[in-house]
Design a protein around this motif. Structure first.
Motif, PDB file in Angstrom:
ATOM      1  N   CYS A 134      28.585  53.545 119.093  1.00  0.00           N
ATOM      2  CA  CYS A 134      28.762  53.547 117.631  1.00  0.00           C
ATOM      3  C   CYS A 134      29.846  52.534 117.263  1.00  0.00           C
ATOM      4  O   CYS A 134      30.956  52.595 117.786  1.00  0.00           O
ATOM      5  N   ARG A 174      26.153  56.746 121.749  1.00  0.00           N
ATOM      6  CA  ARG A 174      25.135  57.380 120.910  1.00  0.00           C
ATOM      7  C   ARG A 174      23.938  57.902 121.688  1.00  0.00           C
ATOM      8  O   ARG A 174      23.058  58.536 121.117  1.00  0.00           O
ATOM      9  N   CYS A 228      27.342  61.228 116.744  1.00  0.00           N
ATOM     10  CA  CYS A 228      28.699  61.283 116.190  1.00  0.00           C
ATOM     11  C   CYS A 228      28.691  61.526 114.688  1.00  0.00           C
ATOM     12  O   CYS A 228      29.710  61.863 114.107  1.00  0.00           O
ATOM     13  N   TYR A 239      31.523  52.389 114.666  1.00  0.00           N
ATOM     14  CA  TYR A 239      32.575  52.996 113.824  1.00  0.00           C
ATOM     15  C   TYR A 239      33.535  53.849 114.624  1.00  0.00           C
ATOM     16  O   TYR A 239      34.741  53.764 114.458  1.00  0.00           O
ATOM     17  N   CYS A 240      32.984  54.732 115.523  1.00  0.00           N
ATOM     18  CA  CYS A 240      33.884  55.657 116.223  1.00  0.00           C
ATOM     19  C   CYS A 240      33.906  55.438 117.732  1.00  0.00           C
ATOM     20  O   CYS A 240      34.693  56.055 118.428  1.00  0.00           O
ATOM     21  N   CYS A 265      28.241  59.320 112.344  1.00  0.00           N
ATOM     22  CA  CYS A 265      28.462  58.124 111.529  1.00  0.00           C
ATOM     23  C   CYS A 265      27.093  57.501 111.307  1.00  0.00           C
ATOM     24  O   CYS A 265      26.502  57.011 112.240  1.00  0.00           O
ATOM     25  N   ASN A 266      26.635  57.545 110.101  1.00  0.00           N
ATOM     26  CA  ASN A 266      25.358  56.901 109.814  1.00  0.00           C
ATOM     27  C   ASN A 266      25.682  55.504 109.288  1.00  0.00           C
ATOM     28  O   ASN A 266      26.321  55.360 108.247  1.00  0.00           O
ATOM     29  N   VAL A 267      25.274  54.527 110.070  1.00  0.00           N
ATOM     30  CA  VAL A 267      25.593  53.143 109.726  1.00  0.00           C
ATOM     31  C   VAL A 267      25.114  52.806 108.318  1.00  0.00           C
ATOM     32  O   VAL A 267      25.833  52.209 107.525  1.00  0.00           O
ATOM     33  N   THR A 301      24.638  54.834 105.814  1.00  0.00           N
ATOM     34  CA  THR A 301      25.451  55.532 104.813  1.00  0.00           C
ATOM     35  C   THR A 301      26.743  54.776 104.550  1.00  0.00           C
ATOM     36  O   THR A 301      27.141  54.587 103.406  1.00  0.00           O
ATOM     37  N   VAL A 302      27.378  54.339 105.650  1.00  0.00           N
ATOM     38  CA  VAL A 302      28.637  53.611 105.502  1.00  0.00           C
ATOM     39  C   VAL A 302      28.423  52.366 104.645  1.00  0.00           C
ATOM     40  O   VAL A 302      29.166  52.108 103.715  1.00  0.00           O
TER      41      VAL A 302
END
Ligand SMILES: [Zn+2]
Ligand SMILES: [Zn+2]
Length: 169
Positions: free
Chosen positions: A137, A144, A149, A139-140, A151-153, A155-156
């Motif tokens: 990921c 994956r 995790c 972001y974090c 974090c939806n890419v 969505t970000v």
């Protein structure tokens, strides 16, 4: 000296899927790693007027790190090869054959250098643990493949647009 030695007497009798072990010490000077200490190859020989033709199969357990998720894994490669042992210095062999000079005066022949080259050619440039590897990921840093995790890419990215829209308003 490390070698994969074949005896003329055995070649005369004919090898039939005989197993040979190649020590990974053969590759200490190379940036290649194996999941096992020995690499096994099987050899079958066929007598010809100018020497012997070997058909071999080698199974190589490359020890790799995935380019996407950084997990270490064994990438097993199996490849077939042909080696011509010949006393005819004019002979270049068929296109797929590696040719090794084997004079009538010699009782043994070392095919180690050719096997070494075969293994090095097989080593993949790009390594991925699986075609569906999801990677890490951005972001974090979570793997994956092992966890979701959250974090939806998309969505970000969407949120960023939302913020921008609010600024514009
Ligand atoms: Zn991976
Ligand atoms: Zn994440």
């Amino acid at each position: 000296m490390i070698e994969v030695k074949l005896f003329r007497a055995d070649l005369e009798r004919g090898l039939n899927k005989q197993l040979f072990e190649i020590s990974s010490e053969y590759f200490v000077d190379q940036a290649v790693e194996f999941a096992e200490a020995k690499i096994t190859c099987s050899l079958t020989s066929e007598k010809q007027w100018h020497g012997y033709r070997l058909t071999g199969e080698i199974s190589i357990p490359f020890f790799e790190t995935c380019d996407r998720c950084l997990v270490e894994f064994t990438d097993q490669h199996t490849t077939e090869f042909f080696i011509l042992l010949t006393n005819d210095s004019e002979l270049s062999g068929a296109e797929d054959d590696d040719v090794i000079w084997f004079s009538d005066a010699e009782n043994t022949v070392d095919i180690g250098p050719v096997i070494r080259e075969l293994v090095l050619v097989e080593e993949p440039f790009k390594t991925i643990c699986s075609v569906d590897c999801n990677g890490i990921c951005p972001y974090c840093g979570a793997n994956r493949n092992q966890e979701n995790c959250g974090c939806n890419v998309d969505t970000v990215v969407d949120n960023r647009w939302e913020n921008l829209k609010q600024i514009i308003k």
